[in-house]
Design a protein around this motif. Sequence first.
Motif, short mmCIF file in Angstrom:
data_model
loop_
_atom_site.label_atom_id
_atom_site.label_comp_id
_atom_site.label_asym_id
_atom_site.label_seq_id
_atom_site.Cartn_x
_atom_site.Cartn_y
_atom_site.Cartn_z
N ALA A 93 0.84 -1.20 0.00
CA ALA A 93 0.00 0.00 0.00
C ALA A 93 0.87 1.25 0.00
N GLY A 94 0.41 2.28 -0.72
CA GLY A 94 1.14 3.52 -0.80
C GLY A 94 2.21 3.56 -1.87
N ARG A 95 2.32 2.48 -2.66
CA ARG A 95 3.32 2.43 -3.73
C ARG A 95 2.64 2.09 -5.05
N SER A 96 3.31 2.41 -6.14
CA SER A 96 2.80 2.09 -7.48
C SER A 96 3.48 0.84 -8.01
N PHE A 97 2.75 0.06 -8.79
CA PHE A 97 3.30 -1.15 -9.41
C PHE A 97 3.93 -0.77 -10.74
N VAL A 98 5.19 -1.20 -10.94
CA VAL A 98 5.92 -0.89 -12.16
C VAL A 98 6.46 -2.18 -12.76
N CYS A 99 6.24 -2.37 -14.06
CA CYS A 99 6.74 -3.58 -14.72
C CYS A 99 6.85 -3.34 -16.22
N GLN A 121 -1.41 2.73 -10.05
CA GLN A 121 -1.65 2.99 -8.63
C GLN A 121 -3.12 3.36 -8.43
N PRO A 122 -3.88 2.51 -7.71
CA PRO A 122 -5.30 2.77 -7.52
C PRO A 122 -5.65 3.42 -6.18
N PHE A 123 -4.69 3.57 -5.28
CA PHE A 123 -4.92 4.14 -3.96
C PHE A 123 -3.73 5.00 -3.55
N ASP A 124 -4.00 5.97 -2.66
CA ASP A 124 -2.93 6.73 -1.97
C ASP A 124 -1.94 7.37 -2.93
N MET A 125 -2.45 8.09 -3.93
CA MET A 125 -1.56 8.79 -4.86
C MET A 125 -0.76 9.85 -4.11
N ALA A 126 0.50 10.00 -4.52
CA ALA A 126 1.39 10.96 -3.84
C ALA A 126 0.88 12.38 -4.00
N PHE A 159 2.72 9.49 -9.46
CA PHE A 159 2.77 8.19 -8.82
C PHE A 159 3.62 8.25 -7.55
N SER A 160 3.33 7.34 -6.62
CA SER A 160 4.16 7.18 -5.43
C SER A 160 5.38 6.32 -5.77
N GLU A 161 6.17 6.01 -4.75
CA GLU A 161 7.40 5.22 -4.93
C GLU A 161 7.09 3.92 -5.67
N PRO A 162 7.87 3.57 -6.70
CA PRO A 162 7.58 2.37 -7.49
C PRO A 162 7.93 1.08 -6.77
N PHE A 163 7.16 0.05 -7.06
CA PHE A 163 7.43 -1.31 -6.60
C PHE A 163 7.61 -2.17 -7.84
N LYS A 164 8.85 -2.60 -8.11
CA LYS A 164 9.16 -3.30 -9.35
C LYS A 164 8.73 -4.76 -9.27
N CYS A 165 8.21 -5.26 -10.38
CA CYS A 165 7.76 -6.65 -10.44
C CYS A 165 8.97 -7.58 -10.41
N MET A 166 8.75 -8.83 -9.97
CA MET A 166 9.82 -9.80 -9.85
C MET A 166 10.45 -10.12 -11.20
#
Length: 274
Positions: A171-177, A204-209, A214-221
């Motif tokens: 939560a609080g982060r954006s998904f990046v891939c 990012q569907p929640f908690d936009m910065a 976008f908020s801090e990115p969360f990179k896919c595996m």
Amino acid sequence: MGRLGLSTTESARLLLLGMLALSVVLAEQEGENLSGLSNNPDKAIFAVRENGTTCLMVEFAVKFLVPYDVLALNGIDLITEQASFILPRGAEIEGKCGSTESEIHISWKNKAYTLRIYFTKELRDKGAEVWKISKVQFVYDTSETSHFINAYNPGKHTASTHRLSALVTPAGRSFVCQAQQTLTLISSDHQKGVTVSMYDIQIQPFDMASDFMFSEPFKCMTDQRERLEETLPLILGFILALIIVITLTIYHFHLKLTATQPQLPRDRSMYKNM
């Protein structure tokens, strides 16, 4: 003599109506198509805004692979064809934001096609809060002839996922891939499998910065593995070069040490005869 003012009941009623109207205005949500900001001709950017602030935003390229029936040349049998097309940048956008549930609806060709993505925020183990894609629906009309040619018994169909948990992100982060993420949807058209492939993604569907940010990115595996595969040969090459340098340095010092030591003759019999 007529009444010059409103009764207490009437005043309260008008106040309540005013507050309801104000709440409707305050809760107004609108969708914006920002695809023109992307240099990638296949990439679309859509935002849902609430009270003038972005509450949901997606950037991605999407490809669809949709099977449909056509009549064989013998006029009796049915054969399956594949319609392949991408999400157009000029699509219309609608959406809804909430504290734990959000959704975005993307339509084009006079709503002959509609992609709906549903997001959910939830608590996981140890109190960790995450968001995910919980459902994807794709409505398509096989009577739309730009992609479906000579479709048998044309009409609208809905393809949906079942018990989906995709793109799980803190939560609080954006998904990046950058890598392709593929979903298979089951269609109302004789249970055919519709493939929806997303790539070059940031969602990012929640908690936009902040607005449109976008908020801090969360990179896919997948991206992390690919990056490791790219950097691993460089790391191994550096280690090998370092080993070679160390080996040559040790050898060089060994030669210098052995060169300065006095050399005694191996056959000492000559000294005995003197």
